[in-house]
Design a protein around this motif. Structure first.
Motif, PDB file in Angstrom:
ATOM      1  N   SER A  35       0.824  -1.217   0.000  1.00 17.28           N
ATOM      2  CA  SER A  35       0.000   0.000   0.000  1.00 17.28           C
ATOM      3  C   SER A  35       0.855   1.264   0.000  1.00 17.28           C
ATOM      4  O   SER A  35       0.464   2.292   0.541  1.00 17.28           O
ATOM      5  N   ASP A  36       2.012   1.188  -0.619  1.00 22.08           N
ATOM      6  CA  ASP A  36       2.936   2.321  -0.649  1.00 22.08           C
ATOM      7  C   ASP A  36       2.503   3.335  -1.693  1.00 22.08           C
ATOM      8  O   ASP A  36       2.286   2.986  -2.848  1.00 22.08           O
ATOM      9  N   ASN A  37       2.360   4.591  -1.280  1.00 29.09           N
ATOM     10  CA  ASN A  37       2.024   5.658  -2.217  1.00 29.09           C
ATOM     11  C   ASN A  37       3.242   6.479  -2.614  1.00 29.09           C
ATOM     12  O   ASN A  37       3.132   7.407  -3.414  1.00 29.09           O
ATOM     13  N   ALA A  38       4.412   6.163  -2.067  1.00 27.62           N
ATOM     14  CA  ALA A  38       5.637   6.889  -2.403  1.00 27.62           C
ATOM     15  C   ALA A  38       6.424   6.153  -3.487  1.00 27.62           C
ATOM     16  O   ALA A  38       6.912   6.765  -4.436  1.00 27.62           O
ATOM     17  N   GLN A  44       8.865  -1.641  -6.482  1.00 23.83           N
ATOM     18  CA  GLN A  44       9.571  -2.323  -5.391  1.00 23.83           C
ATOM     19  C   GLN A  44       9.809  -3.791  -5.738  1.00 23.83           C
ATOM     20  O   GLN A  44      10.912  -4.318  -5.525  1.00 23.83           O
ATOM     21  N   ARG A  45       8.771  -4.434  -6.260  1.00 22.16           N
ATOM     22  CA  ARG A  45       8.896  -5.855  -6.631  1.00 22.16           C
ATOM     23  C   ARG A  45       9.949  -6.041  -7.717  1.00 22.16           C
ATOM     24  O   ARG A  45      10.743  -6.980  -7.667  1.00 22.16           O
ATOM     25  N   PHE A  46       9.963  -5.137  -8.707  1.00 26.17           N
ATOM     26  CA  PHE A  46      10.950  -5.211  -9.781  1.00 26.17           C
ATOM     27  C   PHE A  46      12.368  -5.101  -9.226  1.00 26.17           C
ATOM     28  O   PHE A  46      13.255  -5.888  -9.579  1.00 26.17           O
ATOM     29  N   MET A  47      12.595  -4.123  -8.349  1.00 24.27           N
ATOM     30  CA  MET A  47      13.933  -3.930  -7.784  1.00 24.27           C
ATOM     31  C   MET A  47      14.361  -5.122  -6.934  1.00 24.27           C
ATOM     32  O   MET A  47      15.513  -5.562  -6.996  1.00 24.27           O
ATOM     33  N   ALA A  48      13.431  -5.666  -6.162  1.00 22.18           N
ATOM     34  CA  ALA A  48      13.748  -6.839  -5.333  1.00 22.18           C
ATOM     35  C   ALA A  48      14.077  -8.044  -6.211  1.00 22.18           C
ATOM     36  O   ALA A  48      15.037  -8.772  -5.954  1.00 22.18           O
ATOM     37  N   HIS A  62       4.456   3.280   3.085  1.00 22.69           N
ATOM     38  CA  HIS A  62       5.884   3.538   2.917  1.00 22.69           C
ATOM     39  C   HIS A  62       6.652   3.470   4.244  1.00 22.69           C
ATOM     40  O   HIS A  62       7.828   3.104   4.263  1.00 22.69           O
ATOM     41  N   CYS A  63       6.007   3.793   5.340  1.00 21.84           N
ATOM     42  CA  CYS A  63       6.664   3.814   6.662  1.00 21.84           C
ATOM     43  C   CYS A  63       6.500   2.474   7.373  1.00 21.84           C
ATOM     44  O   CYS A  63       6.132   2.416   8.549  1.00 21.84           O
ATOM     45  N   VAL A  64       6.797   1.411   6.680  1.00 18.58           N
ATOM     46  CA  VAL A  64       6.568   0.063   7.201  1.00 18.58           C
ATOM     47  C   VAL A  64       7.336  -0.211   8.492  1.00 18.58           C
ATOM     48  O   VAL A  64       6.852  -0.927   9.364  1.00 18.58           O
ATOM     49  N   ALA A  65       8.507   0.364   8.658  1.00 21.37           N
ATOM     50  CA  ALA A  65       9.276   0.132   9.887  1.00 21.37           C
ATOM     51  C   ALA A  65       8.566   0.705  11.107  1.00 21.37           C
ATOM     52  O   ALA A  65       8.752   0.212  12.221  1.00 21.37           O
ATOM     53  N   LEU A  66       7.740   1.730  10.896  1.00 25.62           N
ATOM     54  CA  LEU A  66       6.976   2.308  12.002  1.00 25.62           C
ATOM     55  C   LEU A  66       5.648   1.594  12.203  1.00 25.62           C
ATOM     56  O   LEU A  66       5.229   1.371  13.329  1.00 25.62           O
TER      57      LEU A  66
END
Length: 90
Positions: A35-38, A44-48, A62-66
């Motif tokens: 659900s990242d809007n940034a 993200q999937r492509f880069m991973a 985007h703030c998944v760590a929080l």
């Protein structure tokens, strides 16, 4: 958080990179956020995938760590265990 962020330095976009990217020859782990809007989740999937990363997708922003610290911590611990095992067996 957005109000306290400073803009990126121009050097981040204009300084040429040298050497080989670590993800090309080192194991990688990635947390993608559905659900990242940034950064779009498909990017993200492509880069991973390009990095051959062991990927964990989390339904988060985007703030998944929080918002999901336990899930992020789990991925970090899994990566540490994997590297520890590789170091011991090499």
């Amino acid at each position: 958080m957005a109000n306290s962020q400073r803009p990126a330095a121009i050097e981040a976009f204009s300084t040429p990179l040298t050497g080989v990217e670590a993800w090309r020859n080192q194991p990688s782990w990635a947390v993608t956020t559905a659900s990242d809007n940034a950064i779009h989740p498909d990017a993200q999937r492509f880069m991973a995938q390009r990095a051959s990363a062991t990927t964990t997708e989390i339904e988060a922003s985007h703030c998944v760590a929080l918002s999901e610290p336990a899930a992020v911590t789990s991925v970090i611990r899994d990566a540490l265990r994997a590297v520890e095992i590789d170091t011991i067996t090499s």
